[in-house]
Design an enzyme around this catalytic site. Sequence first.
Site, PDB file in Angstrom:
ATOM      1  N   THR A  28       0.893  -1.303  -0.146  1.00 46.66           N
ATOM      2  CA  THR A  28      -0.089  -0.172   0.218  1.00 46.66           C
ATOM      3  C   THR A  28       0.887   1.116   0.034  1.00 46.66           C
ATOM      4  OG1 THR A  28      -1.783  -1.106   1.028  1.00 46.66           O
ATOM      5  CG2 THR A  28      -2.018   1.275   1.241  1.00 46.66           C
ATOM      6  N   VAL A  32       0.247   4.330  -2.833  1.00 52.97           N
ATOM      7  CA  VAL A  32       0.324   5.714  -2.259  1.00 52.97           C
ATOM      8  C   VAL A  32       1.214   6.730  -2.901  1.00 52.97           C
ATOM      9  CG1 VAL A  32       0.454   7.343  -0.462  1.00 52.97           C
ATOM     10  CG2 VAL A  32      -0.696   5.312  -0.203  1.00 52.97           C
ATOM     11  N   LEU A  34       2.745   6.199  -5.761  1.00 53.97           N
ATOM     12  CA  LEU A  34       2.352   5.875  -7.298  1.00 53.97           C
ATOM     13  C   LEU A  34       1.163   7.239  -7.599  1.00 53.97           C
ATOM     14  CD1 LEU A  34       3.147   4.744 -10.062  1.00 53.97           C
ATOM     15  CD2 LEU A  34       1.385   2.985  -9.560  1.00 53.97           C
ATOM     16  N   GLU A  36       0.262   9.746  -5.696  1.00 49.11           N
ATOM     17  CA  GLU A  36       0.759  11.105  -5.418  1.00 49.11           C
ATOM     18  C   GLU A  36       1.604  11.480  -6.726  1.00 49.11           C
ATOM     19  OE1 GLU A  36       1.890  12.795  -1.553  1.00 49.11           O
ATOM     20  OE2 GLU A  36       2.372  10.550  -1.281  1.00 49.11           O
ATOM     21  N   GLY A  55       2.055  16.923  -0.520  1.00 46.92           N
ATOM     22  CA  GLY A  55       0.834  16.169  -0.211  1.00 46.92           C
ATOM     23  C   GLY A  55       0.344  16.453   0.928  1.00 46.92           C
ATOM     24  N   HIS A  62      -7.206   0.207  -0.684  1.00 46.75           N
ATOM     25  CA  HIS A  62      -6.560  -0.771  -1.861  1.00 46.75           C
ATOM     26  C   HIS A  62      -7.082  -2.003  -1.830  1.00 46.75           C
ATOM     27  CE1 HIS A  62      -2.250  -2.663  -2.246  1.00 46.75           C
ATOM     28  NE2 HIS A  62      -2.860  -2.822  -3.221  1.00 46.75           N
ATOM     29  N   ARG A 107      -3.365  18.034  -2.367  1.00 48.25           N
ATOM     30  CA  ARG A 107      -2.016  18.535  -2.247  1.00 48.25           C
ATOM     31  C   ARG A 107      -2.213  20.071  -2.168  1.00 48.25           C
ATOM     32  NH1 ARG A 107       1.465  15.032  -3.527  1.00 48.25           N
ATOM     33  NH2 ARG A 107       3.141  16.357  -3.947  1.00 48.25           N
TER      34      ARG A 107
END
Length: 121
Positions: A28, A32, A34, A36, A55, A62, A107
Amino acid sequence: MTGSADLVVTAADTAAALGSGTVDVLGTPRVVALVEAAAVEAVTRALAPGETTVGTRIELDHLRPTAVGRRVVAHAEIAALAGRRVTFNVHATDDEDVLIARGIHTRAVVDAARFAADATA
């Protein structure tokens, strides 16, 4: 605006390697990272010189395991703008177009130099 990022899952991307579990499937924390990266790709071209995004929040489900050797693609689409905050709808699919994760990511637009200086102060 939209963005994407992809990877082929390696042993270094697994839950076992990342310390987020004991199974040798996509972890996981890597999912995350990826999504982002997809969000960063979606917004970077619209930023002023010297700006970047950081972020601030992620909510991610997931949904399915992904084996080493499989390709994963993350997608991000801007869902809302509120001042300097950008919210994205994000999802990731495997190489058979099966949904493996989905969520919301926020973000903040910041001055890159000022932000970096704050981190060392």
